[in-house]
Write an enzyme that holds these catalytic residues in place. Structure first.
Site, short mmCIF file in Angstrom:
data_model
loop_
_atom_site.label_atom_id
_atom_site.label_comp_id
_atom_site.label_asym_id
_atom_site.label_seq_id
_atom_site.Cartn_x
_atom_site.Cartn_y
_atom_site.Cartn_z
N ARG A 297 61.37 2.81 -99.74
CA ARG A 297 60.86 1.93 -98.72
C ARG A 297 60.04 0.78 -99.30
O ARG A 297 60.33 -0.39 -99.05
CB ARG A 297 59.97 2.77 -97.79
CG ARG A 297 59.65 2.18 -96.46
CD ARG A 297 58.78 3.19 -95.73
NE ARG A 297 58.99 4.51 -96.31
CZ ARG A 297 59.82 5.41 -95.80
NH1 ARG A 297 60.46 5.17 -94.70
NH2 ARG A 297 59.98 6.57 -96.41
N THR A 298 59.04 1.11 -100.10
CA THR A 298 58.12 0.08 -100.56
C THR A 298 58.83 -0.91 -101.49
O THR A 298 58.65 -2.12 -101.38
CB THR A 298 56.91 0.71 -101.25
OG1 THR A 298 56.32 1.65 -100.36
CG2 THR A 298 55.87 -0.33 -101.61
N ARG B 166 53.78 0.12 -108.88
CA ARG B 166 53.46 1.44 -108.33
C ARG B 166 53.35 2.38 -109.52
O ARG B 166 54.18 2.35 -110.43
CB ARG B 166 54.55 1.93 -107.39
CG ARG B 166 54.40 3.44 -107.17
CD ARG B 166 55.13 3.97 -105.99
NE ARG B 166 54.64 3.40 -104.75
CZ ARG B 166 55.09 3.83 -103.57
NH1 ARG B 166 55.99 4.80 -103.50
NH2 ARG B 166 54.63 3.29 -102.47
N LYS C 89 60.93 5.79 -123.73
CA LYS C 89 60.90 5.79 -125.20
C LYS C 89 59.48 5.92 -125.72
O LYS C 89 59.24 5.77 -126.91
CB LYS C 89 61.52 4.49 -125.73
CG LYS C 89 62.98 4.31 -125.35
CD LYS C 89 63.50 2.97 -125.87
CE LYS C 89 64.88 2.67 -125.32
NZ LYS C 89 65.23 1.27 -125.50
N HIS D 142 46.84 2.37 -101.33
CA HIS D 142 48.15 1.79 -101.05
C HIS D 142 47.87 0.65 -100.07
O HIS D 142 48.11 0.76 -98.87
CB HIS D 142 49.05 2.87 -100.42
CG HIS D 142 50.50 2.49 -100.34
ND1 HIS D 142 50.96 1.21 -100.55
CD2 HIS D 142 51.59 3.23 -100.06
CE1 HIS D 142 52.27 1.19 -100.41
NE2 HIS D 142 52.68 2.39 -100.10
#
Lengths: 424, 312
Positions: B58-59, B108, B86, B136
């Site tokens: 969604r975000t 995020r 890595k 958020h």
């Protein structure tokens, strides 16, 4: 070469507090008094007028990362940092790689210390093999190799039966246990003190009880076995209370705290400063107050740094992934001297917590007396300086005190009669 | 007023005036998404990197669409396709991204404070798309926008937030946003899901969901993560749904015109009953629509749109 330290205020708590001269040579204190200089031709005369001459400071709790993580610190660099901070002796914790759980590792550390010729090193060996909490190390051999105490520092000894037997067995060799008190289940995945600030920052909290539960258990095992237990890095008010009550009952428990716990609170973690991340974590104001009270009333015997060098590899990362610990050797004494300014301790009181009591606990007493080893720290309580981590002798720079202006520092450190640091 | 912040890291550091500016900008942006040709040239030539250390549908899609509707170029990076696998550190990865001259990095990350770490090191703007359990902010802004659309105001409303408050960045941002704008916030959930010191947010706490629902103008349900069962936060989804789930029967006692919200993804039948999620009071999909508008507004504001292009 004989050295005459003149005109200093010589403080040996409970013993001496006077303006005196000290003549040292052959590693020992040769003469004390107004006319000490007359008793031998000193090759060097140091004027200590206006300075404090104290028994050599001992840091009961350091991590020199050697062997195994020499990119963070070595016996050489750690030793240089120690003497620059005024310490004449340190107890190195065994969580090296490999763990100091055999006489070979103990001897390796001592040999490196001998080569470095800075600070005296008193190795602490592990309680359990690999500090895994499964089987006892060979305490007799470790003691013969030079270990002064046992600890699984960094890893709590979860198995109470193992710790009970460790204490019983160690007692026969005159060893004691330094306990890192942490209940791993309650600790969970905490990364800072549990409370308002952790909540606001969205970080997992570590409750006080994660420490105090283990302090109480270890006191019970100390009572059961009669072997002394020393509680490392006390950070909570509940732990202070438990130790105070135990001491009243005559239990052979001693305790240390670190300068960061009596100087800072968890507010220092704000802005996700990984240099304020350590284990146990910085606590709340009420805990800091309790530590000050514990220092003042004698519940807390010693101030130790828990000097824990970490490189930027381990610190310049996300907060929850950052390694624990801060360096402390080069800031401990001035931070402790703030306690004198705040009326928590007297100057002799600070010397007790940083020299006399640690020496007594580890069985290497420090006194200023003719014939005693010439381990001395000369302190200028008025010297003002700004903490600049770039100038640390330590290999690591992880300090939350960067930029702080502090008053008071060691200006001369003498180990076994040798001047190993001077900033007169 | 002009938006002068380089970064949007959390609601905590936004002033009430800045929040109002973002909301007003988002309201004007919303119309663009209703056009037949949903694109304006405002951010043409700008580059937005969507840097997602955690899975998100969604975000990330919302930010991507928001940037493209303003004609910015976007590039997505997720953990599985990046050098992180890595062993590259966050700081190194971010510095490399910066060297490609993006204007904004939307991040995020599962670690609280990760966007703050980058903001202190990089010259480009950082927008927090969710950091650990911390905040958020874009979710709270779109929630505020949605409530304001339906109620005409925020001040004086009673907002109930129900669920795992302790582990929710959505709860933290919403507690801050709604209290800043003058709403009364009540939080509810089992004591195991209440963080220490929660009262300092200026919210009231009840462990009885019916008390939280009583008189609420807005009910915001939080997702329950099944893995929390392993850390003893609740005994079972079944028991949770009985005592803390929002059911049609519970809603019978709610205020008329109550708004039901959820940041998604929802666990149907656990924290919210299907008939409530799909019911007439549910704004769950309005929230998603407004998410695009809020993210368009933020991208526009941090890229100095007001100075360069003017709001058209």
């Amino acid at each position: 070469m004989r050295v005459l330290i003149k005109n200093g205020r010589v403080i040996d708590p409970g013993n001496l507090d006077d303006t005196l001269d000290l003549l040292i040579g052959e590693g020992r204190i040769l003469a004390i008094g107004q006319d000490a200089g007359a008793q031998g031709s000193a090759g060097r005369v140091i004027d200590a007028a206006g300075r404090i001459v104290a028994p050599g400071l001992i840091d009961m709790h350091v991590h020199f990362r050697d062997p195994g993580e020499e990119y963070k610190e070595t016996v050489e660099t750690g030793g240089a940092a120690a003497v620059a901070g005024g310490f004449t002796a340190v107890c190195t914790m065994p969580n090296t790689k490999p763990v100091n759980d055999t006489a070979q590792v103990t001897r390796y550390i001592l040999r490196k210390a001998e080569m470095a010729r800075t600070v005296r090193v008193y190795p602490v060996a592990a309680v359990s093999i690999g500090s895994q909490g499964k089987a006892l190390c060979e305490y007799g051999e470790l003691k013969d190799a030079g270990a002064v105490a046992l600890s699984d520092d960094g890893h709590p000894v979860v198995d109470s039966e193992l710790l009970r037997r460790a204490l019983e067995y160690a007692g026969a060799f005159g060893l004691f246990v330094i306990s890192h008190c942490e209940d791993p289940a309650l600790f969970a995945r905490g990364v800072m003190n549990e409370g308002t600030i952790a909540t606001r920052m969205g970080l997992s909290g570590i409750p006080n009880a994660a420490e105090s539960i283990m302090v109480m258990r270890d006191i019970a095992l100390c009572e059961l076995t009669g072997t002394p237990v020393h509680i490392a890095h006390v950070s909570t008010r509940e732990s202070v209370r438990a130790v105070r009550d135990a001491k009243k009952r005559g239990v052979r428990v001693t305790a240390e705290t670190a300068p960061h716990y009596f100087t800072l609170t968890d507010a220092a973690v704000a802005h996700y400063d990984t240099n304020a991340k350590m284990n146990p974590p910085l606590r709340a104001e009420a805990d800091r107050d309790a530590l000050l009270e514990g220092l003042s009333d004698g519940t807390i015997d010693a101030i130790a740094t828990d000097h824990a060098p970490q490189s930027t590899l381990d610190k310049a990362v996300e907060f929850d992934r950052a390694a624990n610990g801060i360096v402390g050797l080069e800031t401990a004494l001035p931070l402790a001297l703030r306690l004198v300014e705040n009326g928590v301790l007297t100057l002799p009181g600070v010397i007790e917590k940083m020299a006399v009591n640690p020496g007594r606990i580890i069985g290497h007493p420090r006194r200023i007396a003719v014939g005693s080893p010439a381990d001395l720290t000369v302190i200028d309580t008025e010297r003002v300086f700004t903490v600049d981590a770039k100038r640390f002798r330590s290999k690591s720079r992880n300090t939350p005190f960067e930029g702080w202006t502090l008053r008071g520092k060691a200006v001369l450190t003498v180990v076994e009669g040798n001047v190993v640091f001077e900033d007169l | 007023m002009q938006f002068t912040k380089k970064d949007v890291l959390d609601i905590e550091s936004l002033s009430v005036e800045e929040i109002h500016l973002i909301l007003e900008t988002a309201e004007s942006m919303k119309e663009i998404s209703t056009r037949a040709i949903k694109k304006v040239p405002t951010l043409r030539g700008k580059t937005v990197i969507l840097f997602f250390y955690e899975p998100s549908t969604r975000t990330r899609t919302s930010f991507d669409i928001a940037a493209k509707r303003l004609s910015a170029d976007t590039h997505s990076i997720s953990v599985s396709t990046s050098s992180i696998v890595k062993g590259e550190t966050l700081i190194d990865t971010a510095k490399n991204l910066q060297a490609m001259k993006p204007d904004v990095i939307v991040i995020r990350h599962s670690s609280s404070g990760a966007p703050h770490l980058l903001a202190g090191l990089l010259n480009c703007s950082i927008i927090n798309a969710g950091d650990g359990m911390h905040e958020h902010p874009t979710q709270a802004l779109l929630d505020v926008m949605t409530v304001k659309e339906h109620k005409g105001r925020i001040a004086g409303l009673r907002v109930a937030i129900i669920g795992d408050i302790a582990h929710s960045r959505v709860a933290r941002s919403n507690m801050l946003a709604f209290t800043k704008l003058g709403a009364a916030v009540v939080v509810s959930g089992p004591p195991t899901m209440m963080p220490r010191g929660i009262e300092r947010y200026g919210v009231s706490v009840t462990h009885r969901i019916d008390e939280a629902i009583d008189g609420a103008d807005v009910i915001m349900m939080l997702r329950i993560q099944k893995e929390r069962q392993e850390s003893y936060l609740f005994p079972s989804e079944r028991e949770y749904s009985i005592f803390y789930g929002l059911t049609g029967r519970r809603l019978e006692n709610a205020k008329d015109g109550v708004l039901i919200m959820h940041p998604g993804p929802i666990n149907r039948g656990v924290e919210i009953a299907p008939e409530v999620a799909d019911g007439p009071y549910s704004l769950i999909l309005d929230q998603v629509t407004n998410g695009v508008a809020i993210r368009m507004a933020l991208l526009y504001l941090v890229m100095g749109g007001a100075r360069n292009a003017g709001a058209d």
